[in-house]
Design an enzyme around this catalytic site. Structure first.
Site, mmCIF file in Angstrom:
data_model
loop_
_atom_site.group_PDB
_atom_site.id
_atom_site.type_symbol
_atom_site.label_atom_id
_atom_site.label_comp_id
_atom_site.label_asym_id
_atom_site.label_seq_id
_atom_site.Cartn_x
_atom_site.Cartn_y
_atom_site.Cartn_z
ATOM 1 N N VAL A 23 1.214 -3.725 3.788
ATOM 2 C CA VAL A 23 1.175 -5.035 4.456
ATOM 3 C C VAL A 23 2.445 -5.857 4.226
ATOM 4 O O VAL A 23 2.587 -6.932 4.802
ATOM 5 C CB VAL A 23 -0.067 -5.890 4.086
ATOM 6 C CG1 VAL A 23 -1.325 -5.352 4.719
ATOM 7 C CG2 VAL A 23 -0.200 -6.088 2.596
ATOM 8 N N LYS A 76 0.370 3.404 -2.904
ATOM 9 C CA LYS A 76 -0.812 4.264 -3.082
ATOM 10 C C LYS A 76 -0.429 5.748 -3.098
ATOM 11 O O LYS A 76 -1.093 6.562 -3.726
ATOM 12 C CB LYS A 76 -1.842 3.977 -1.978
ATOM 13 C CG LYS A 76 -2.507 2.609 -2.181
ATOM 14 C CD LYS A 76 -3.334 2.150 -1.001
ATOM 15 C CE LYS A 76 -4.026 0.827 -1.350
ATOM 16 N NZ LYS A 76 -4.266 -0.064 -0.249
ATOM 17 N N SER A 86 0.801 -1.240 0.000
ATOM 18 C CA SER A 86 0.000 0.000 0.000
ATOM 19 C C SER A 86 0.826 1.279 0.000
ATOM 20 O O SER A 86 0.264 2.363 -0.192
ATOM 21 C CB SER A 86 -0.922 0.025 1.216
ATOM 22 O OG SER A 86 -2.007 -0.827 0.999
ATOM 23 N N TYR A 145 -4.974 3.876 7.958
ATOM 24 C CA TYR A 145 -6.322 3.296 8.077
ATOM 25 C C TYR A 145 -6.951 3.629 9.421
ATOM 26 O O TYR A 145 -6.928 4.766 9.836
ATOM 27 C CB TYR A 145 -6.264 1.772 7.825
ATOM 28 C CG TYR A 145 -5.357 1.462 6.669
ATOM 29 C CD1 TYR A 145 -5.704 1.878 5.393
ATOM 30 C CD2 TYR A 145 -4.145 0.830 6.846
ATOM 31 C CE1 TYR A 145 -4.862 1.643 4.319
ATOM 32 C CE2 TYR A 145 -3.294 0.585 5.772
ATOM 33 C CZ TYR A 145 -3.667 1.003 4.521
ATOM 34 O OH TYR A 145 -2.831 0.787 3.473
ATOM 35 N N TYR A 201 -3.754 -2.658 -10.505
ATOM 36 C CA TYR A 201 -3.624 -2.357 -9.070
ATOM 37 C C TYR A 201 -2.708 -3.367 -8.374
ATOM 38 O O TYR A 201 -1.829 -2.990 -7.594
ATOM 39 C CB TYR A 201 -5.015 -2.330 -8.424
ATOM 40 C CG TYR A 201 -4.987 -2.307 -6.915
ATOM 41 C CD1 TYR A 201 -4.730 -1.131 -6.224
ATOM 42 C CD2 TYR A 201 -5.204 -3.475 -6.174
ATOM 43 C CE1 TYR A 201 -4.681 -1.116 -4.830
ATOM 44 C CE2 TYR A 201 -5.161 -3.461 -4.792
ATOM 45 C CZ TYR A 201 -4.904 -2.276 -4.123
ATOM 46 O OH TYR A 201 -4.844 -2.264 -2.748
HETATM 47 O O1 DON Z 1 -4.914 -4.673 -1.823
HETATM 48 C C1 DON Z 1 -4.324 -5.173 -0.872
HETATM 49 O O2 DON Z 1 -4.934 -5.729 0.023
HETATM 50 C C2 DON Z 1 -2.815 -5.100 -0.839
HETATM 51 N N1 DON Z 1 -2.278 -5.137 -2.163
HETATM 52 C C3 DON Z 1 -2.316 -3.855 -0.177
HETATM 53 C C4 DON Z 1 -2.875 -3.670 1.220
HETATM 54 C C5 DON Z 1 -1.966 -2.960 2.148
HETATM 55 O O3 DON Z 1 -0.770 -2.906 1.972
HETATM 56 C C6 DON Z 1 -2.579 -2.414 3.375
HETATM 57 N N2 DON Z 1 -1.565 -1.838 4.225
HETATM 58 N N3 DON Z 1 -1.284 -1.820 5.329
#
Ligand code: DON
Length: 304
Positions: free
Chosen positions: A258, A66, A63, A240, A188
């Site tokens: 993540v 983003k 993420s 978040y 994405y």
């Molecule tokens: O879309 C997802 O769930 C992952 N590619 C990215 C989520 C993420 O990194 C949330 N961060 N803490």
């Protein structure tokens, strides 16, 4: 200030946390990453560098990408981005669907999954080859040419990305996705899959600490207004349903992923990146959050 000494001290003090938390396993490839990895890299605008641990090892930025997606979308002069995605903290997990239905397919902000999926759709419409454009942008921010998508990670996420698929479909039903659902999802997942080191991410984030201008190439990647807005969203939405906690404990604008990375900036001063794959229940790096808390406490630096 002896930043190097402080970074080493911080790393030692979070030792007991380094193997705690859970490695993201809803993306099966990420579950293979050893939990004991830990790195920190800090870069100042005066081009001083301080680091420790596994800071030259690549990890999945997830993420954190983003922030780069949003920067690329708005840097094309598209402030209309903010008509299709809000700028309010969601107070919900990064992959939550609950607000999307009653808010008619307009995601709360660009840093939750739903918001980043809309930004991906915008990039798909903006560019002939958004996949290549994004990587090129990222390489320029870092000042190198070899960053790549990790096909294994992207494929692994795609195979299990049911919630993201649900979000794009729901948003499409409200008319907030222009392109083909599968194309948006594939792009994405690629955006999230880029592997970078703490050092590379610190270089990319230093541009944000420097009001959107490259420290080495002096290129203006963002206008002052674009920079201010992106940094504000990092501060309010970068973590978040733990954005308040991060502001309270750390006091820097930043973004987590993540993969266990956290990138943060002190405007006009420095960028800092921590990587530790064990996550807390909100999906943010457990030791990473603590390390940054200790760092800003010991250095008495924060935006407040
Ligand atoms: O879309 C997802 O769930 C992952 N590619 C990215 C989520 C993420 O990194 C949330 N961060 N803490």
């Amino acid at each position: 200030m002896d930043y190097q000494k402080i970074i080493k001290e911080v790393s030692r003090e979070v030792d007991p946390l380094k193997c705690k938390g859970i490695v993201a396993d809803y993306i099966p490839e990420l579950a293979k990453v050893p939990k004991d990895k830990f790195g920190i890299y800090m870069l100042t605008l005066d081009q001083e560098e301080y680091c420790t641990g596994d800071c030259h090892e690549k990890f999945s930025i997830q993420s954190i990408s983003k922030v780069f997606m949003l920067a690329l979308a708005v840097s094309k002069g598209k402030e209309s981005v903010y008509k299709r995605v809000g700028v309010e903290p969601s107070g919900d997990p990064f992959n939550s669907l609950v607000q999307l239905e009653y808010e008619k397919g307009i995601p709360r902000n660009p840093f939750i999954n739903a918001g980043a999926l809309v930004i991906t759709d915008i990039l798909l419409s903006q560019y002939k080859d958004a996949r290549a454009e994004f990587l090129n942008y990222l390489n320029r921010l870092v000042g190198q040419e070899d960053l790549k998508y990790n096909r294994k990670i992207a494929a692994s996420e795609k195979a299990c990305g049911y919630k993201n698929a649900a979000m794009v479909n729901l948003m499409k039903s409200f008319g907030n996705i222009e392109n083909d659902v599968d194309e948006v999802l594939d792009l994405y997942f690629d955006f999230c899959s880029v592997d970078m080191t703490c050092h590379e991410l610190a270089k990319a984030f230093r541009v944000f600490a420097n009001h959107g201008t490259g420290v080495i190439d002096e290129e203006q990647y963002l206008t002052e207004s674009q920079y201010k807005r992106i940094t504000a969203i990092m501060q309010t939405c970068g973590f978040y349903d733990e954005a308040g906690e991060f502001a309270f404990q750390v006091g820097l604008p930043g973004k987590s992923g993540v993969g266990g990375g956290i990138a943060a900036i002190l405007p006009n001063e420095y960028s800092i990146v921590v990587w530790s794959p064990g996550l807390n229940e909100k999906g943010n790096s457990l030791a990473g959050m603590k390390a940054l808390e200790l760092f800003t406490t010991k250095t008495e630096t924060s935006i407040f």
